[in-house]
Motif scaffolding. Structure first.
Motif, PDB file in Angstrom:
ATOM      1  N   PHE A   1       0.825  -1.077   0.115  1.00  0.00           N
ATOM      2  CA  PHE A   1      -0.009   0.022   0.024  1.00  0.00           C
ATOM      3  C   PHE A   1       1.058   1.288  -0.075  1.00  0.00           C
ATOM      4  CE2 PHE A   1      -2.460   3.401   2.187  1.00  0.00           C
ATOM      5  CZ  PHE A   1      -3.737   3.314   1.346  1.00  0.00           C
ATOM      6  N   SER A   2       0.802   2.127  -0.988  1.00  0.00           N
ATOM      7  CA  SER A   2       1.371   3.445  -1.124  1.00  0.00           C
ATOM      8  C   SER A   2       0.814   4.264   0.131  1.00  0.00           C
ATOM      9  CB  SER A   2       1.398   3.907  -2.412  1.00  0.00           C
ATOM     10  OG  SER A   2       1.938   5.291  -2.544  1.00  0.00           O
ATOM     11  N   LYS A   3       1.767   4.864   0.818  1.00  0.00           N
ATOM     12  CA  LYS A   3       1.176   6.009   1.814  1.00  0.00           C
ATOM     13  C   LYS A   3       1.141   7.387   1.048  1.00  0.00           C
ATOM     14  CE  LYS A   3       4.786   5.325   4.569  1.00  0.00           C
ATOM     15  NZ  LYS A   3       5.881   5.576   5.639  1.00  0.00           N
ATOM     16  N   PRO A   4       1.844   7.684   0.161  1.00  0.00           N
ATOM     17  CA  PRO A   4       1.296   8.987  -0.673  1.00  0.00           C
ATOM     18  C   PRO A   4       0.359   8.462  -1.686  1.00  0.00           C
ATOM     19  CG  PRO A   4       3.524   8.157  -1.338  1.00  0.00           C
ATOM     20  CD  PRO A   4       3.235   7.264  -0.342  1.00  0.00           C
ATOM     21  N   ASP A   5      -0.676   9.455  -2.204  1.00  0.00           N
ATOM     22  CA  ASP A   5      -1.764   9.247  -3.124  1.00  0.00           C
ATOM     23  C   ASP A   5      -1.668  10.588  -4.141  1.00  0.00           C
ATOM     24  OD1 ASP A   5      -4.224   9.040  -4.505  1.00  0.00           O
ATOM     25  OD2 ASP A   5      -4.678   7.483  -3.228  1.00  0.00           O
ATOM     26  N   TRP A   6      -0.987  10.448  -4.996  1.00  0.00           N
ATOM     27  CA  TRP A   6      -0.813  11.547  -5.960  1.00  0.00           C
ATOM     28  C   TRP A   6      -1.979  11.773  -6.645  1.00  0.00           C
ATOM     29  CZ3 TRP A   6       4.285   9.307  -8.169  1.00  0.00           C
ATOM     30  CH2 TRP A   6       5.296   9.714  -7.294  1.00  0.00           C
ATOM     31  N   HIS A   7      -3.267  11.185  -6.522  1.00  0.00           N
ATOM     32  CA  HIS A   7      -4.378  11.220  -7.327  1.00  0.00           C
ATOM     33  C   HIS A   7      -5.462  12.051  -6.336  1.00  0.00           C
ATOM     34  CE1 HIS A   7      -8.476  10.358  -8.969  1.00  0.00           C
ATOM     35  NE2 HIS A   7      -7.911  10.571 -10.101  1.00  0.00           N
TER      36      HIS A   7
ATOM     37  N   TRP B   1       2.628  -3.922   3.664  1.00  0.00           N
ATOM     38  CA  TRP B   1       3.842  -3.684   3.236  1.00  0.00           C
ATOM     39  C   TRP B   1       3.638  -2.102   2.567  1.00  0.00           C
ATOM     40  CZ3 TRP B   1       7.270  -2.550  -1.063  1.00  0.00           C
ATOM     41  CH2 TRP B   1       8.784  -3.285  -0.809  1.00  0.00           C
ATOM     42  N   LEU B   2       4.141  -1.081   3.559  1.00  0.00           N
ATOM     43  CA  LEU B   2       3.959   0.271   3.215  1.00  0.00           C
ATOM     44  C   LEU B   2       5.039   0.877   2.395  1.00  0.00           C
ATOM     45  CD1 LEU B   2       2.265   1.028   6.728  1.00  0.00           C
ATOM     46  CD2 LEU B   2       1.044   0.689   4.576  1.00  0.00           C
ATOM     47  N   ASP B   3       4.698   1.373   1.431  1.00  0.00           N
ATOM     48  CA  ASP B   3       5.697   2.221   0.377  1.00  0.00           C
ATOM     49  C   ASP B   3       5.608   3.669   0.583  1.00  0.00           C
ATOM     50  OD1 ASP B   3       8.058   2.242  -0.983  1.00  0.00           O
ATOM     51  OD2 ASP B   3       7.022   1.474  -2.940  1.00  0.00           O
ATOM     52  N   GLY B   4       6.776   4.401   0.041  1.00  0.00           N
ATOM     53  CA  GLY B   4       6.601   5.846   0.100  1.00  0.00           C
ATOM     54  C   GLY B   4       7.126   6.342   1.623  1.00  0.00           C
TER      55      GLY B   4
END
Length: 481
Positions: free
Chosen positions: A177-183, A235-238
């Motif tokens: 899961f990506s912590k940042p969300d550019w959308h 699994w946290l990315d960013g």
């Protein structure tokens, strides 16, 4: 005019594909480690350390044009977009791929079958990358695979069926899961330009907007933890989305801008919720040292030395994390030898594979996985359930051990396409006097001798005379020490 622009943009994408540019700005290895305190988490961590070999699947909008995952949306110096396409036009084109993403041949049972045959034992699946496109049926946004051309498919809630398919094959299950969300307008506010990977407004001036993003993030992770069955790993990315006080020299070395405000999303609250729903859950808050980085994740590299705490090298099978046409794939021998080195140094290997936009795995990936599996099927005992030994490396020989069974393994990496020598030797790691040394590839007991600290093993004729090439040979023995 729009038609000519479309032709130009598509020509740019084709040119980009042919360059096969991989993401350069990778996460390094963390420099500190903190063991988890909860007994259930430590027990899960011990189980995870037995698996040794996993698959990470990057699949999202980027698969449709076949480009690098998410990062072209980001305006940083290392990103190379065509200067004739405006940034806003590019973002709209990229996000517009949702209207073309229709993976009608998606069959997660095939994915799980190929991964199982490769000898992989745990999965990490990308539920959302930085671009904000969701591969699960989140209720927090309509920007998802289940709200496009694929929405009427029985498997439109992609993550659900991926997790189910791999569970049936006894894999440990991880949700990327990506912590940042550019959308998300709560991360990249349309009021301002989006200059880099960070959120684009001062959180200190607009705390209400950041609180909305924290709520959005919490709710999405809650959905994954409550609605998608048993999950072993979050699994946290960013890693730049973190409390500002945790920013250190390591983070500064990435070269990215560090905002003056804190991008804290309240990990203690998320962890409490997640572990209530999933007892013993492993949390991998990448590069953010502390209680929520239960194992470290050096990317596209192997640590120079053995490490005495849990870690994994996450590496791509090809040159990119996601699907890119005409990508260059590592040989199966290379992957096997990387796996051996990683395990001997105390880690696990998480191998990246990117499905095509139609939902199938590339033929090259399937072939490599089959070849890796052929080796693992015979030699897996030297990999699974093992831990490190003090003298773990000498030349092209690596050592592991199964402490519970009292067995040590010598894994000899062989040069590509070269004939096997008649004998192999190493120092230290002596077999116990009178014990047997077994060649795992054939199951044969082989002759050996020890002179002072040197061991010499004599290979059987079945190996010497074979026309088959071996990426590595593994020997088991009862150690003298």
């Amino acid at each position: 005019m729009k038609f000519l622009y479309a032709i130009f943009l598509w020509s740019f994408i084709i040119g980009f594909n042919n360059c096969i540019v991989a993401q350069e700005n990778v996460h390094p290895q963390s420099s500190k480690y903190e063991w988890p305190e909860e007994a259930a988490v430590r027990a899960k961590l011990e189980k995870w350390q037995d698996q040794k070999f996993g698959i990470i699947i990057h699949w999202g909008l980027y698969a449709v044009p076949g480009i690098m995952e998410s990062w072209n949306l980001c305006s940083e110096e290392w990103i190379d977009r065509d200067s004739n396409v405006t940034y806003e036009d590019y973002k709209q084109w990229y996000w517009g791929q949702k209207d073309k993403f229709n993976p009608v041949n998606f069959n997660p049972d095939d994915w799980a079958k190929y991964a199982k045959e490769a000898g992989m034992r745990y999965l990490v699946f990308t539920t959302k990358h930085h671009d904000g496109f969701n591969m699960f049926d989140t209720k927090q946004t309509d920007f998802k695979i289940s709200n496009g051309p694929f929405k009427n498919n029985a498997k439109a809630d992609v993550a659900k069926y991926v997790f189910e398919a791999f569970r049936k094959k006894d894999f440990m299950i991880g949700a990327y899961f990506s912590k940042p969300d550019w959308h998300s307008e709560y991360y990249w506010w349309p009021k301002y330009a989006t200059s880099d990977r960070n959120n684009n407004y001062d959180i200190r001036k607009f705390p209400w907007r950041w609180n909305k993003f924290k709520e959005f993030t919490y709710n999405q992770i809650s959905e994954l933890m409550h609605d998608y069955g048993s999950i072993d790993i979050l699994w946290l990315d960013g890693g730049w989305v973190r409390p500002r006080e945790t920013v250190n020299a390591e983070v500064l070395s990435w070269g990215a801008r560090i905002p003056e405000w804190s991008q804290d999303i309240d990990m203690p609250k998320i962890a409490s919720m997640a572990r209530t729903a999933q007892p013993g859950l492993l949390m991998v808050d990448r590069t953010v040292h502390g209680p929520y980085e239960n194992y470290q994740t050096p990317e596209q590299r192997i640590p120079e030395q053995q490490l005495d705490h849990p870690w994994e090298s996450c590496m791509t099978l090809a040159n990119n994390w996601g699907y890119v046409p005409n990508d260059r794939y590592k040989t199966s021998a290379k992957v096997i030898q990387v796996l051996i080195e990683v395990v001997a140094k105390g880690g696990s290997l998480l191998l990246g594979v990117g499905p095509k936009p139609d939902g199938t795995l590339p033929d090259e990936a399937v072939q490599r996985m089959k070849e890796i599996g052929q080796w693992m099927n015979k030699n897996g005992k030297a990999i699974y359930n093992t831990r490190t030994t003090k003298n773990f490396h000498e030349g092209n020989v690596w050592f592991t051990q199964n402490v519970k069974e009292g067995v040590r393994y010598a894994l000899v990496c062989l040069p590509d396409q070269q004939q096997v020598a008649k004998e192999i030797s190493w120092h230290n790691n002596l077999p116990k006097k009178g014990s047997k040394v077994k060649l795992l590839a054939t199951g044969e007991t082989v002759k050996w001798k020890a002179e002072e600290s040197k061991v010499t093993v004599y290979l059987p004729s079945s190996i010497i005379n074979s026309k088959e090439t071996y990426p590595a040979l593994a020997f088991s023995f009862t150690p003298a020490d």
